[in-house]
Design a protein around this motif. Structure first.
Motif, mmCIF file in Angstrom:
data_model
loop_
_atom_site.group_PDB
_atom_site.id
_atom_site.type_symbol
_atom_site.label_atom_id
_atom_site.label_comp_id
_atom_site.label_asym_id
_atom_site.label_seq_id
_atom_site.Cartn_x
_atom_site.Cartn_y
_atom_site.Cartn_z
ATOM 1 N N ASN A 77 0.813 -1.225 0.000
ATOM 2 C CA ASN A 77 0.000 0.000 0.000
ATOM 3 C C ASN A 77 0.840 1.266 0.000
ATOM 4 N N GLN A 78 2.046 1.190 -0.486
ATOM 5 C CA GLN A 78 2.882 2.381 -0.604
ATOM 6 C C GLN A 78 2.721 2.946 -2.009
ATOM 7 N N SER A 79 2.524 4.247 -2.077
ATOM 8 C CA SER A 79 2.369 4.879 -3.384
ATOM 9 C C SER A 79 3.731 5.042 -4.046
ATOM 10 N N GLU A 110 9.899 -6.465 -11.796
ATOM 11 C CA GLU A 110 9.307 -7.409 -10.847
ATOM 12 C C GLU A 110 10.323 -8.022 -9.889
ATOM 13 N N LEU A 111 11.607 -7.875 -10.165
ATOM 14 C CA LEU A 111 12.613 -8.386 -9.226
ATOM 15 C C LEU A 111 12.838 -7.442 -8.055
ATOM 16 N N VAL A 112 12.270 -6.234 -8.132
ATOM 17 C CA VAL A 112 12.455 -5.260 -7.054
ATOM 18 C C VAL A 112 11.138 -4.693 -6.530
ATOM 19 N N THR A 113 10.013 -5.096 -7.120
ATOM 20 C CA THR A 113 8.715 -4.617 -6.648
ATOM 21 C C THR A 113 7.863 -5.798 -6.221
ATOM 22 N N GLN A 114 6.928 -5.516 -5.330
ATOM 23 C CA GLN A 114 6.061 -6.558 -4.807
ATOM 24 C C GLN A 114 4.776 -6.606 -5.627
#
Length: 183
Positions: A77-79, A110-114
């Motif tokens: 839920n982080q912008s 995608e290797l650094v974001t959820q």
């Protein structure tokens, strides 16, 4: 009124749920039991839940906001403007680039974001491609062997049009184990 409430409670609370469960198990037995991946008659993982792979011999999943816990499924839920998110992504980008021996600009997102749910077991083929050299080196395999395994485990869009090509990291890593354990 009480009789109606009892009928509704038994009808929807028990019979409807029971019918849905029985029908689901009959029509979709693998999915209804959690899409478990069974190896040597033992459930090793679920094909629907990402696992944390830290060993350099394995393909790594995308980060998890739920700490890879299916009971705590949630996004962060982080912008995109959140300074903590930007700092975390910058640090992970540098870490992945160093681990894979590539430029930071070449690190797939995608290797650094959820993922939104926090436990997505898939990577794009590009996310797997950047890891091939490391996995091959760590396992003593040729890059072409590992690349062929990635290609074999690349799933096309559902019905040819829904979604993107993807690689299930859990299944890919289990196939790697089978390949190197059988060698």
């Amino acid at each position: 009124m009480i009789v109606f409430a009892a009928i509704v409670l038994i009808g929807f609370g028990l019979l409807y749920s029971l019918a849905g469960t029985v029908l689901g198990r009959m029509l979709f037995p693998h999915q209804a039991t959690g899409s478990l991946v069974v190896v040597d008659d033992q459930a090793r993982a679920s094909a629907l839940v990402a696992q944390p792979f830290a060993d350099p011999r394995y393909f790594h999943s995308r980060p998890s906001a739920a700490d890879y816990d299916p009971m705590g499924v949630a996004g962060s839920n982080q912008s995109r403007t959140n300074p903590e998110l930007r700092t975390r992504i910058a640090a992970l980008t540098a870490e992945v680039a160093q681990r894979e021996g590539i430029a930071e600009a070449d690190v797939p997102g995608e290797l650094v974001t959820q993922s939104g749910g926090g436990i997505d077991p898939h990577l794009s083929p590009e996310g797997a491609q950047v890891q091939i050299a490391r996995v091959a080196r760590e396992r003593g395999l040729s890059e072409s062997q590992v690349s062929a395994l990635v290609a074999e485990h690349t799933e096309m869009p559902t019905w040819g049009m829904l979604g993107q090509p993807r690689v299930n990291v859990v299944r890919l890593n289990l196939a790697l184990d089978a390949l190197t354990d059988g060698a």
